[in-house]
Design an enzyme around this catalytic site. Structure first.
Site, PDB file in Angstrom:
ATOM      1  N   ARG A 157       0.216  -4.873  16.178  1.00 18.62           N
ATOM      2  CA  ARG A 157       0.540  -3.525  15.680  1.00 18.62           C
ATOM      3  C   ARG A 157      -0.665  -2.607  15.891  1.00 18.62           C
ATOM      4  O   ARG A 157      -1.773  -2.934  15.509  1.00 18.62           O
ATOM      5  CB  ARG A 157       0.911  -3.572  14.192  1.00 18.62           C
ATOM      6  CG  ARG A 157       2.288  -4.161  13.943  1.00 18.62           C
ATOM      7  CD  ARG A 157       2.567  -4.278  12.470  1.00 18.62           C
ATOM      8  NE  ARG A 157       1.683  -5.247  11.837  1.00 18.62           N
ATOM      9  CZ  ARG A 157       1.576  -5.423  10.518  1.00 18.62           C
ATOM     10  NH1 ARG A 157       2.289  -4.684   9.692  1.00 18.62           N
ATOM     11  NH2 ARG A 157       0.768  -6.325  10.026  1.00 18.62           N
ATOM     12  N   ASN A 205      -9.672   1.194   2.345  1.00 18.92           N
ATOM     13  CA  ASN A 205      -9.369   1.186   3.781  1.00 18.92           C
ATOM     14  C   ASN A 205      -9.932   2.428   4.479  1.00 18.92           C
ATOM     15  O   ASN A 205     -10.380   2.356   5.630  1.00 18.92           O
ATOM     16  CB  ASN A 205      -7.864   1.058   4.015  1.00 18.92           C
ATOM     17  CG  ASN A 205      -7.416  -0.398   3.934  1.00 18.92           C
ATOM     18  OD1 ASN A 205      -8.242  -1.301   3.802  1.00 18.92           O
ATOM     19  ND2 ASN A 205      -6.119  -0.631   4.000  1.00 18.92           N
ATOM     20  N   LYS A 214      -7.284  -7.852  16.505  1.00 22.15           N
ATOM     21  CA  LYS A 214      -8.584  -8.470  16.242  1.00 22.15           C
ATOM     22  C   LYS A 214      -8.415  -9.967  16.476  1.00 22.15           C
ATOM     23  O   LYS A 214      -7.279 -10.465  16.535  1.00 22.15           O
ATOM     24  CB  LYS A 214      -9.069  -8.179  14.827  1.00 22.15           C
ATOM     25  CG  LYS A 214      -8.233  -8.806  13.728  1.00 22.15           C
ATOM     26  CD  LYS A 214      -8.892  -8.531  12.382  1.00 22.15           C
ATOM     27  CE  LYS A 214      -8.244  -9.330  11.279  1.00 22.15           C
ATOM     28  NZ  LYS A 214      -8.851  -9.092   9.981  1.00 22.15           N
ATOM     29  N   THR A 222       0.861  -1.187   0.000  1.00 21.43           N
ATOM     30  CA  THR A 222       0.000   0.000   0.000  1.00 21.43           C
ATOM     31  C   THR A 222       0.895   1.233   0.000  1.00 21.43           C
ATOM     32  O   THR A 222       1.717   1.405   0.898  1.00 21.43           O
ATOM     33  CB  THR A 222      -0.896  -0.003   1.250  1.00 21.43           C
ATOM     34  OG1 THR A 222      -1.609  -1.240   1.272  1.00 21.43           O
ATOM     35  CG2 THR A 222      -1.881   1.153   1.232  1.00 21.43           C
ATOM     36  N   GLY A 244     -17.547  -0.350  19.275  1.00 18.18           N
ATOM     37  CA  GLY A 244     -16.660  -0.873  20.314  1.00 18.18           C
ATOM     38  C   GLY A 244     -15.363  -0.093  20.368  1.00 18.18           C
ATOM     39  O   GLY A 244     -15.333   1.119  20.146  1.00 18.18           O
ATOM     40  N   GLU A 274      -3.598  -5.221  -2.845  1.00 14.85           N
ATOM     41  CA  GLU A 274      -3.998  -6.448  -2.155  1.00 14.85           C
ATOM     42  C   GLU A 274      -4.979  -6.083  -1.052  1.00 14.85           C
ATOM     43  O   GLU A 274      -4.761  -5.123  -0.323  1.00 14.85           O
ATOM     44  CB  GLU A 274      -2.725  -7.066  -1.545  1.00 14.85           C
ATOM     45  CG  GLU A 274      -2.946  -8.299  -0.745  1.00 14.85           C
ATOM     46  CD  GLU A 274      -3.558  -9.398  -1.584  1.00 14.85           C
ATOM     47  OE1 GLU A 274      -2.981  -9.749  -2.614  1.00 14.85           O
ATOM     48  OE2 GLU A 274      -4.636  -9.884  -1.185  1.00 14.85           O
ATOM     49  N   CYS A 282      -2.709  -1.901   9.084  1.00 10.69           N
ATOM     50  CA  CYS A 282      -3.174  -1.267   7.835  1.00 10.69           C
ATOM     51  C   CYS A 282      -4.042  -0.035   8.073  1.00 10.69           C
ATOM     52  O   CYS A 282      -3.627   1.077   7.749  1.00 10.69           O
ATOM     53  CB  CYS A 282      -3.943  -2.283   6.996  1.00 10.69           C
ATOM     54  SG  CYS A 282      -2.885  -3.574   6.355  1.00 10.69           S
ATOM     55  N   LEU A 307      -6.248  -8.381   1.324  1.00  9.27           N
ATOM     56  CA  LEU A 307      -6.488  -9.493   2.257  1.00  9.27           C
ATOM     57  C   LEU A 307      -6.586  -9.014   3.698  1.00  9.27           C
ATOM     58  O   LEU A 307      -5.910  -8.076   4.118  1.00  9.27           O
ATOM     59  CB  LEU A 307      -5.441 -10.593   2.102  1.00  9.27           C
ATOM     60  CG  LEU A 307      -4.000 -10.398   2.553  1.00  9.27           C
ATOM     61  CD1 LEU A 307      -3.835 -10.599   4.043  1.00  9.27           C
ATOM     62  CD2 LEU A 307      -3.131 -11.396   1.817  1.00  9.27           C
TER      63      LEU A 307
HETATM   64  C1  UDX Z   1      -7.761  -4.406   6.567  1.00 11.67           C
HETATM   65  C2  UDX Z   1      -8.682  -4.443   5.335  1.00 11.67           C
HETATM   66  O1  UDX Z   1      -9.951  -5.012   5.696  1.00 11.67           O
HETATM   67  C3  UDX Z   1      -8.042  -5.256   4.228  1.00 11.67           C
HETATM   68  O2  UDX Z   1      -8.855  -5.234   3.077  1.00 11.67           O
HETATM   69  C4  UDX Z   1      -6.683  -4.664   3.911  1.00 11.67           C
HETATM   70  O3  UDX Z   1      -6.022  -5.408   2.927  1.00 11.67           O
HETATM   71  C5  UDX Z   1      -5.817  -4.597   5.175  1.00 11.67           C
HETATM   72  O4  UDX Z   1      -6.501  -3.878   6.196  1.00 11.67           O
HETATM   73  P1  UDX Z   1      -7.149  -6.105   8.534  1.00 11.67           P
HETATM   74  O5  UDX Z   1      -6.203  -5.062   9.023  1.00 11.67           O
HETATM   75  O6  UDX Z   1      -6.705  -7.521   8.485  1.00 11.67           O
HETATM   76  O7  UDX Z   1      -7.654  -5.744   7.040  1.00 11.67           O
HETATM   77  O8  UDX Z   1      -8.422  -6.027   9.497  1.00 11.67           O
HETATM   78  P2  UDX Z   1      -9.980  -5.774   9.381  1.00 11.67           P
HETATM   79  O9  UDX Z   1     -10.714  -7.056   9.406  1.00 11.67           O
HETATM   80  O10 UDX Z   1     -10.295  -4.852   8.274  1.00 11.67           O
HETATM   81  O11 UDX Z   1     -10.243  -5.053  10.778  1.00 11.67           O
HETATM   82  C6  UDX Z   1      -9.588  -3.827  11.081  1.00 11.67           C
HETATM   83  C7  UDX Z   1      -9.907  -3.354  12.473  1.00 11.67           C
HETATM   84  O12 UDX Z   1     -11.235  -2.866  12.530  1.00 11.67           O
HETATM   85  C8  UDX Z   1      -9.799  -4.393  13.571  1.00 11.67           C
HETATM   86  O13 UDX Z   1      -9.122  -3.820  14.662  1.00 11.67           O
HETATM   87  C9  UDX Z   1     -11.233  -4.715  13.927  1.00 11.67           C
HETATM   88  O14 UDX Z   1     -11.374  -5.109  15.261  1.00 11.67           O
HETATM   89  C10 UDX Z   1     -11.899  -3.373  13.669  1.00 11.67           C
HETATM   90  N1  UDX Z   1     -13.331  -3.447  13.347  1.00 11.67           N
HETATM   91  C11 UDX Z   1     -13.755  -4.096  12.221  1.00 11.67           C
HETATM   92  C12 UDX Z   1     -14.255  -2.812  14.167  1.00 11.67           C
HETATM   93  O15 UDX Z   1     -13.890  -2.204  15.177  1.00 11.67           O
HETATM   94  N2  UDX Z   1     -15.576  -2.851  13.843  1.00 11.67           N
HETATM   95  C13 UDX Z   1     -16.024  -3.486  12.734  1.00 11.67           C
HETATM   96  O16 UDX Z   1     -17.236  -3.473  12.500  1.00 11.67           O
HETATM   97  C14 UDX Z   1     -15.091  -4.141  11.898  1.00 11.67           C
END
Ligand code: UDX
Length: 463
Positions: free
Chosen positions: A343, A221, A336, A131, A266, A161, A273, A163
């Protein structure tokens, strides 16, 4: 999956075998390509070559076994070998937040492109997956042409990407869409070959110019972060009234135009990311003279950070106004569930703030204890849920692992000193906890006194 079409498949290299790169290399080999993974970190290379995934990701170890057994996946720390091997080189190195700035640190990306450009001696495609700020791909194409003995024959493309950690295999083998940022038909055809199995399976494809491809990632994002902060802003409003943000989110989610995903209130977002990407995007937009267009991302970031502070407030309130000497069980450290990534983890940030206010904090995360300990060695770490909550004055659920969701409130209650729960992730059944005599608090939900008297450890519950 081994569904390569009849044309000669390009040889693939993956430079940077962190989260993204390791998953990409493994999945490309599983799809039938010959893949060479590279990293400057010899330890990672040794682990991966030995069949060991250096981080926690459900399903990935099995795919690594499958890829290694196929003979199609190898790893090296020799960049010359990479340059000779590949037709399509995927660059998957990190773009962390720069020290003392909100900009992205592009040191590793620049070094990877420059290193390959100096070594590659036949026509090949360098594909960025990291990114990056808009305009980076164009700048790198110029740099590569300057360095490479092939000049502009060595082309650059961008393939963002998407993911998610915890779903990395699923998202790589069955992505929602593919985006190719290309500057020539040849680059597009190479990428079409490199993703032939996914395209044959019907994955939607957007072929774009490079700046658009770069922007898709940061825009996606930013949108997700904004959606999360929107519902958390509503939680702040709920806290000033007697409204309930859980019910609000549920009601909003039933509107098809809004939908319920990323609308979970929450403790907010963290990880490697979302936080750094919205900051880098804002920084880049300011450089481009369009800072005002995305200035709201600063607010998105602030709302998100306030949730952490407010969670500490709730723990303090439940503890009676002061955290000094209060025993807090912090359930979760990862940003999560189904990840060991700490991180910018909201959970660990809350644990750290509680500790700094004098609480005696014991952290338990099913997978992230070791990573958390490296970052914050001063906190206590427990090896199990039961030992984390033992004699706790307040329990704070900070990462919504299934193990915490499915815990029996009465069993947990028999271990703690006081039945006080701060549910930082709206993950628990408030009614069940309250029925078991817990004082239950969650961000954005109205306060209700516990129905039972304050319990001391081991005492009999009154309903
Ligand atoms: C994210 C993007 O979803 C992904 O497409 C990109 O490539 C990388 O960044 P990721 O960092 O793995 O992925 O986590 P994601 O599932 O998106 O969750 C991000 C954060 O948001 C987590 O801390 C999660 O707890 C929080 N979250 C997610 C919430 O607080 N509420 C929600 O409803 C959804």
């Amino acid at each position: 999956m081994n569904t390569l079409p009849s044309f000669s498949a390009p040889k693939i290299t993956v430079v940077g075998t962190g989260y993204l790169g390791a998953t990409h290399a493994i999945c490309m080999a599983v799809m039938g390509f010959d893949v060479l993974g590279f990293d400057v970190d010899q330890r990672k290379i040794t682990q991966l070559a030995a069949g060991e995934v250096p981080f926690y990701e459900p399903g990935l170890p099995e795919k690594l076994d499958e890829a290694l057994a196929s003979g199609r996946l190898r790893f090296t720390s020799d960049l010359d070998e990479v340059a000779q091997f590949g037709d399509v080189h995927f660059i998957c190195v990190g773009t962390p937040q720069a020290p003392n700035s909100s900009a992205a640190d592009l040191t590793y990306v620049d070094a990877a492109f420059a290193g390959l450009a100096a070594r590659i001696s036949r026509k090949a495609l360098l594909v960025g997956k990291s990114t990056v700020p808009i305009g980076t791909a164009g700048r790198l194409a110029g740099m590569v042409a300057d360095i490479s003995p092939l000049g502009t024959e060595l082309e650059v493309a961008w393939n963002p990407e998407f993911l998610r950690e915890g779903f990395a295999v699923q998202d790589t083998l069955h992505p929602d869409r593919l985006v190719f940022g290309v500057a020539s038909e040849w680059a597009e055809s190479m990428l079409r070959q490199a993703f032939a199995p996914l395209l044959a399976a019907g994955t939607p494809l957007i072929v774009a110019d490079m700046p658009t491809a770069e922007l898709v990632k940061v825009a996606a994002n930013s949108f997700l972060a904004t959606k999360i902060s929107f519902i958390n802003a509503m939680a702040e409003v709920c806290e000033a009234t007697s409204a309930d943000v859980s019910m609000l989110a549920q009601a909003l989610s039933l509107d098809d135009r809004i939908g319920g995903r990323f609308l979970k209130p929450g403790l907010g977002f963290g990880g490697g990311c979302l936080p750094k990407d919205i900051r880098a995007f804002k920084h880049r937009a300011e450089q481009l003279g369009v800072g005002q267009a995305v200035s709201f991302l600063g607010e998105v970031d602030s709302i998100n950070n306030r949730r952490r502070v407010r969670t500490v407030d709730l723990v303090r309130e439940l503890a009676g106004g002061s955290l000094a000497g209060v025993r807090v069980a912090a359930l979760g450290a990862a940003f999560k569930p189904n990840s060991d990534d700490v991180r910018d983890a909201p959970a660990l940030d809350v644990a750290r703030m509680l500790y700094l206010e004098g609480a005696v904090v014991t952290v338990y995360d099913p997978e992230a204890n070791a990573n958390a300990h490296r970052l914050y060695p001063d906190l206590n770490y427990a090896g199990s849920l039961a030992s984390a909550v033992e004699d706790a004055d307040v329990v704070a659920l900070l990462t919504e692992w299934d193990e915490f969701r499915s815990a029996e409130p009465d069993y947990l209650g028999s271990l703690v000193r006081h039945r006080r729960m701060v549910d930082g992730r709206h993950a628990l059944d408030a009614g069940r906890y309250r029925a078991c005599g817990w004082e239950y608090r969650a961000l954005g939900r109205p306060y209700q006194a516990a129905p039972a008297r304050q319990e001391a450890k081991g005492s009999v519950q009154q309903r």
